[in-house]
Design a protein around this motif. Structure first.
Motif, short mmCIF file in Angstrom:
data_model
loop_
_atom_site.label_atom_id
_atom_site.label_comp_id
_atom_site.label_asym_id
_atom_site.label_seq_id
_atom_site.Cartn_x
_atom_site.Cartn_y
_atom_site.Cartn_z
N ALA A 12 1.17 -1.49 0.33
CA ALA A 12 0.32 0.15 0.11
C ALA A 12 0.95 1.00 0.20
CB ALA A 12 -0.78 -0.41 1.13
N THR A 13 1.12 2.39 -0.98
CA THR A 13 0.68 3.36 -0.78
C THR A 13 -0.35 4.83 -1.01
OG1 THR A 13 3.16 2.69 -2.38
CG2 THR A 13 2.16 4.90 -2.57
N ALA A 14 0.15 5.86 0.24
CA ALA A 14 -0.55 6.58 0.47
C ALA A 14 0.28 7.95 -0.15
CB ALA A 14 -0.84 7.37 1.32
N ALA A 15 -0.69 8.65 -1.11
CA ALA A 15 0.45 10.53 -1.87
C ALA A 15 -0.50 11.00 -1.49
CB ALA A 15 -0.18 9.70 -2.98
N LEU A 16 -0.08 12.23 -1.62
CA LEU A 16 -1.08 13.86 -1.25
C LEU A 16 -0.61 14.47 -3.26
CD1 LEU A 16 -0.41 15.25 2.13
CD2 LEU A 16 -2.78 14.49 0.94
N GLY A 17 -1.45 14.85 -3.08
CA GLY A 17 -1.28 15.89 -4.79
C GLY A 17 -0.94 17.14 -3.77
N ASN A 18 -0.55 18.20 -4.42
CA ASN A 18 0.16 19.26 -4.75
C ASN A 18 -0.96 20.60 -4.59
OD1 ASN A 18 -0.78 19.12 -7.75
ND2 ASN A 18 -0.14 21.24 -7.38
N SER A 19 -0.66 22.18 -3.77
CA SER A 19 -1.70 22.96 -3.33
C SER A 19 -0.92 23.43 -4.37
CB SER A 19 -0.58 23.35 -1.98
OG SER A 19 -1.27 24.29 -1.74
N THR A 20 -2.44 24.19 -3.83
CA THR A 20 -2.93 24.80 -5.76
C THR A 20 -2.23 25.73 -5.98
OG1 THR A 20 -4.84 25.20 -5.05
CG2 THR A 20 -4.80 23.45 -6.21
N ASP A 21 -1.90 26.86 -4.25
CA ASP A 21 -1.30 28.13 -4.20
C ASP A 21 -0.11 27.62 -4.36
OD1 ASP A 21 -0.46 30.61 -3.08
OD2 ASP A 21 -1.16 29.91 -0.63
N PRO A 22 0.48 28.93 -5.05
CA PRO A 22 2.16 28.86 -5.75
C PRO A 22 2.81 29.50 -4.50
CG PRO A 22 0.67 30.25 -6.72
CD PRO A 22 -0.75 29.49 -6.30
N ASP A 23 2.46 30.09 -3.79
CA ASP A 23 3.66 30.64 -2.77
C ASP A 23 3.33 29.54 -1.37
OD1 ASP A 23 3.87 33.00 -3.98
OD2 ASP A 23 1.81 33.87 -3.44
N ALA A 24 2.75 28.45 -1.63
CA ALA A 24 2.68 28.00 -0.11
C ALA A 24 3.35 26.67 -0.01
CB ALA A 24 1.15 27.36 0.12
N ASP A 25 4.59 27.24 0.91
CA ASP A 25 5.44 25.99 0.70
C ASP A 25 5.86 25.73 1.98
OD1 ASP A 25 7.15 27.97 1.01
OD2 ASP A 25 8.71 28.61 -0.36
N GLU A 26 5.22 26.10 2.83
CA GLU A 26 6.34 26.07 4.21
C GLU A 26 5.90 23.91 4.19
OE1 GLU A 26 4.60 27.21 8.46
OE2 GLU A 26 3.84 27.94 6.77
N TYR A 27 7.19 23.94 4.98
CA TYR A 27 7.44 22.53 5.04
C TYR A 27 6.43 21.79 6.74
CZ TYR A 27 10.26 18.28 6.77
OH TYR A 27 10.60 17.19 7.10
N VAL A 28 5.60 20.78 6.94
CA VAL A 28 5.60 20.49 8.00
C VAL A 28 5.55 18.60 8.24
CG1 VAL A 28 3.18 19.62 8.72
CG2 VAL A 28 3.31 21.99 6.89
N SER A 29 6.45 18.66 9.37
CA SER A 29 6.69 17.45 9.38
C SER A 29 5.66 16.50 10.05
CB SER A 29 8.09 17.26 10.58
OG SER A 29 7.39 17.77 11.56
#
Length: 454
Positions: free
Chosen positions: A254-271
């Motif tokens: 099994a693999t789980a994947a999240l899609g990218n954010s649509t906000d071009p300025d949002a790049d904050e790292y969340v551990s």
């Protein structure tokens, strides 16, 4: 002729009532689901701080309980000498609450001398946010062991472990007790755990045309999946549950994947943004992936390859191997960290779950019905259609209610029909006694035969 017409009218009315009695009722929604959907069949029971006061659990039952900060609670088992018993506990923190890396519970089955037959822990780990987590403990029959064998009273001990800085709120528990079916002669003979198994990632499965399936909110209403690529959406702080039928000799990936954010300025790292976990049919923890971090770009996380389902896995010291000891529904849970909302908002995120079940189904080692420790054709049908366990239970309940209503309706119809025939019979007897009746040389009874037959 008039009596014949009346008889036909009565019979037509009876037939109409039969048709009405056979009509199915309509199902009605039960409203919005809670954050965690507890099994509606669960019985509420309190744990005891003294083992002699413990409530007895019965096989095949589900219970609701709760545990306070730092508390240790006992429950009781009354086991036969031949019973392989499994007791699981799902932890559901109330109202969120702060949790730390080592917070969680331990569960153990213990004999009268307080010797642990087995024990397991459930921890929140690196994904330090509240969510449902599960663990199980068991007493297995072992002819080569002198401990935890024989019939008698055993204790289930659940202990809550929390840091001083963690939330003090009560945690809810969903407790299940399941007993393993009897083994067939020669069906369970190997005692050596496997040392290796296929570990290469399988070819990715193709996506079906209709591959959107929304996960459930608990083990009870987990959405059924089969091999494939499945699309969903998950909100920050939400846990989604899925279940996959895995038969003897089969291996799950099994693999789980999240899609990218649509906000071009949002790049904050969340551990630790996404947690992926696998549990077995008895709700025993198999394995979890290292929590995936997220920075607004596509990201995925996979479970490590686990061995194919086999009886002999139970003899392994590695719990992720020993938990693959029986066939049945295996549960996947996916949680998105509530911290993601602070950086990217609270709207749902696109989620893709890729599932592979490899290998041919093998023979069951059990003598009779495997119950939850087997895969039926009905289970496969539910996996193909995406039916949840809750939907299946509701369908069975509706069918039983329909049968009950049909039985009551049929009984009422029979009473009405009997009354109608009795009415016709009385009128027939009155007609034969009247001048011009058969006894007086008149017409025969409209239904033929002597009056005594009516």
């Amino acid at each position: 002729m008039r009596q014949r017409s009346r008889g036909r009218a009565i019979l037509a009315a009876v037939a109409a009532m039969c048709a009405v009695a056979a009509l199915p009722g309509q199902a009605h929604g039960a409203g919005e689901a809670a954050a965690y959907a507890f099994d509606p069949q669960a019985k509420t029971v309190g744990g005891a701080e003294v083992n002699t006061d413990a409530h007895e659990l019965t096989a095949g039952s589900v219970y609701r309980s709760s545990i306070k900060f730092g508390q240790k609670l006992y429950y009781r088992l009354n086991l036969k000498a031949t019973t392989n018993a499994y007791v699981s506990a799902v932890v559901v923190p109330k109202d969120g609450g702060k949790v730390a890396y080592g917070d969680g519970i331990s569960i153990s089955v213990r004999d009268k001398s307080d010797l642990a037959c087995s024990s397991e822990s459930a921890r929140f780990g690196a994904a330090e946010y509240p969510r449902p987590i599960a663990a199980y403990a068991y007493r297995n029959v072992d002819k080569d062991s002198n401990s935890c064998q024989g019939a008698g009273v055993y204790n289930v001990l659940i202990e809550r472990e929390s840091e001083d800085t963690s939330g003090r709120g009560e945690w809810e528990l969903e407790i299940r007790y399941a007993s393993e079916p009897e083994f067939a002669k020669g069906g369970a003979t190997r005692t050596e755990a496997p040392e290796d198994w296929p570990s290469a990632s399988p070819e990715p499965p193709g996506a079906a045309k209709d591959n959107r399936r929304h996960g459930g909110s608990s083990y009870y209403d987990a959405t059924s999946l089969q091999t494939g690529e499945w699309k969903d959406r998950v909100e920050p702080g939400q846990t989604l549950f899925y279940r996959v039928p895995v038969d003897w000799g089969q291996q799950i990936y099994a693999t789980a994947a999240l899609g990218n954010s649509t906000d071009p300025d949002a790049d904050e790292y969340v551990s630790g943004a996404l947690a992926l976990s696998l549990d077995n049919p008895a709700h025993g923890h198999v394995d979890n992936a290292s929590p995936m971090s997220y920075s607004g770009k596509p990201a995925s996380v996979s479970l490590d390859p686990v061995p194919p389902v086999a009886y002999e896995n139970r003899f392994a010291s590695d719990t992720s191997v020993s938990a693959m000891r029986f066939a049945g529904w295996y549960y996947l849970s996916v949680t998105l960290s509530p911290e993601v909302a602070k950086a990217y908002g609270s709207k749902p995120f696109p989620l893709t779950l890729t599932v592979n079940v490899k290998g041919d189904a093998g023979k069951t080692p059990y003598a009779g019905d495997a119950g939850i420790f087997g895969v039926s054709e009905g289970d496969k049908d539910m996996a193909r259609s995406g039916q949840s366990g809750a939907q299946a239970a509701a369908s069975r309940s509706s069918n039983m209610k329909l049968l009950g209503a049909a039985g009551i309706g049929a009984g009422a119809v029979l009473v009405l029909a009997l009354g109608a025939w009795m009415l016709l019979a009385r009128r027939g007897r009155a007609a034969t006694a009247a001048p011009g009746g058969p006894a007086d040389g008149g017409q025969q009874h409209p239904y033929g035969g002597p009056p005594q037959a009516w």
